[in-house]
Enzyme design. Structure first.
Site, PDB file in Angstrom:
ATOM      1  N   ASP A   1      -0.980   2.533  -5.267  1.00  0.00           N
ATOM      2  CA  ASP A   1      -0.935   1.208  -5.574  1.00  0.00           C
ATOM      3  C   ASP A   1      -2.158   1.054  -6.430  1.00  0.00           C
ATOM      4  OD1 ASP A   1      -2.098   1.888  -3.043  1.00  0.00           O
ATOM      5  OD2 ASP A   1      -2.544  -0.316  -2.884  1.00  0.00           O
TER       6      ASP A   1
ATOM      7  N   HIS B   1       0.835  -1.338   0.012  1.00  0.00           N
ATOM      8  CA  HIS B   1      -0.036   0.125   0.041  1.00  0.00           C
ATOM      9  C   HIS B   1       0.787   1.113  -0.075  1.00  0.00           C
ATOM     10  CE1 HIS B   1      -4.012   1.381   0.025  1.00  0.00           C
ATOM     11  NE2 HIS B   1      -4.198   1.700   1.229  1.00  0.00           N
TER      12      HIS B   1
ATOM     13  N   ASN C   1      -6.657   7.572   4.359  1.00  0.00           N
ATOM     14  CA  ASN C   1      -8.040   7.977   4.001  1.00  0.00           C
ATOM     15  C   ASN C   1      -8.247   9.456   4.037  1.00  0.00           C
ATOM     16  OD1 ASN C   1      -8.192   5.163   4.199  1.00  0.00           O
ATOM     17  ND2 ASN C   1      -9.734   5.275   5.973  1.00  0.00           N
TER      18      ASN C   1
ATOM     19  N   ASN D   1      -9.094   4.218  -1.236  1.00  0.00           N
ATOM     20  CA  ASN D   1      -9.476   5.293   0.046  1.00  0.00           C
ATOM     21  C   ASN D   1      -8.578   6.638  -0.378  1.00  0.00           C
ATOM     22  OD1 ASN D   1     -11.588   3.822   0.897  1.00  0.00           O
ATOM     23  ND2 ASN D   1     -10.068   2.762   2.367  1.00  0.00           N
TER      24      ASN D   1
END
Length: 189
Positions: free
Chosen positions: A93, A22, A68, A114
Site C-alpha cells: 500500500d 494496509h 514489520n 515498515n
C-alpha cells in the site's frame, strides 16, 4: 533468465486485518489466486500458492510474520526457490498515491513503509521491484495508523474489483512481458 517469479503481497495476518487498506498486498494476490482457482497452503513463514501461466511459475507469497518482519519470509523463499532478485515483486500500500493509483518501480526507498524497511534491512538492497497501490492520505492529523489499519470506505469498495483485476494483469505482465514493458503499460493507471 529464470522462469520462476516470487510475488509477495504485504499484509498482516488475522481476521481483524483482512479488509484493511494496509492489507492490499494480500488482497491482490488472493484475488489472482481465486480468479485462477488456485489455493494457498500454509508453509514456513507464510502462505504460498503456485500459479503457472505461459510457461512461467509465479509463487504467490503472503508472509505470516506481520508487516514489520516481512523481509524474513522474502529472503527465505527467494533462497529456497533460487529466485533472482530481478524476479521478485513486492506489492504494498502507498499513502502518497491517490486511491487505486498504480506505481511500479525497479528500486527505491521504503517511503516509511515498515514492510519495505524490513525487506531492505534483510536483503541489504533496495534494488527489487515494488508495486505500490495507492490508498490515499484522507486522514486527520495523528490518525494515520487508524486510517491505514481501517477498512475501505464504500466508494473504495465499489472501485476495488476493477483495480484488483488490473493488479492481477500487472503480475502476469511482469512475468511474461518484463518489468520495462509492465511499467510503461501500467504506471499511473
Amino acid at each position: 533468465m529464470s522462469n520462476k517469479f516470487l510475488i509477495v503481497g504485504l499484509g498482516n495476518i488475522g481476521a481483524e486485518y483482512v479488509n484493511t487498506r494496509h492489507n492490499i498486498g494480500f488482497k491482490i494476490i488472493d484475488f489472482l489466486a481465486r480468479k485462477e482457482g488456485i489455493n494457498f497452503e500454509t508453509v514456513k513463514l507464510g502462505a504460498l500458492a503456485e500459479y503457472k501461466f505461459k510457461g512461467r511459475t509465479f509463487l504467490l507469497l503472503k508472509p505470516n510474520t506481520y508487516m514489520n518482519l516481512s523481509g524474513k519470509a522474502v529472503q527465505y523463499w527467494m533462497e529456497k526457490e533460487k529466485i533472482p532478485l530481478d524476479n521478485i515483486m513486492v506489492i504494498t500500500d502507498d499513502l502518497n498515491l491517490s486511491f487505486g493509483t498504480i506505481r511500479i518501480r525497479k528500486k527505491g526507498s521504503d517511503g516509511g513503509h515498515n514492510g519495505l524497511k524490513s525487506i531492505h534491512a534483510i536483503l541489504n538492497t533496495t534494488d527489487y521491484i515494488r508495486f505500490r497501490f495507492g490508498i490515499s492520505d484522507e486522514f486527520k492529523k495523528g490518525k494515520q495508523v487508524d486510517y491505514v489499519l481501517g477498512e475501505w470506505d464504500e466508494t473504495e469498495k465499489t472501485a476495488l474489483p476493477e483495480r484488483l483485476e488490473l493488479a492481477s494483469e500487472i503480475i502476469k505482465s511482469f512475468g511474461t512481458a518484463g518489468i520495462e514493458n509492465t511499467m510503461s503499460a501500467f504506471n499511473g493507471k
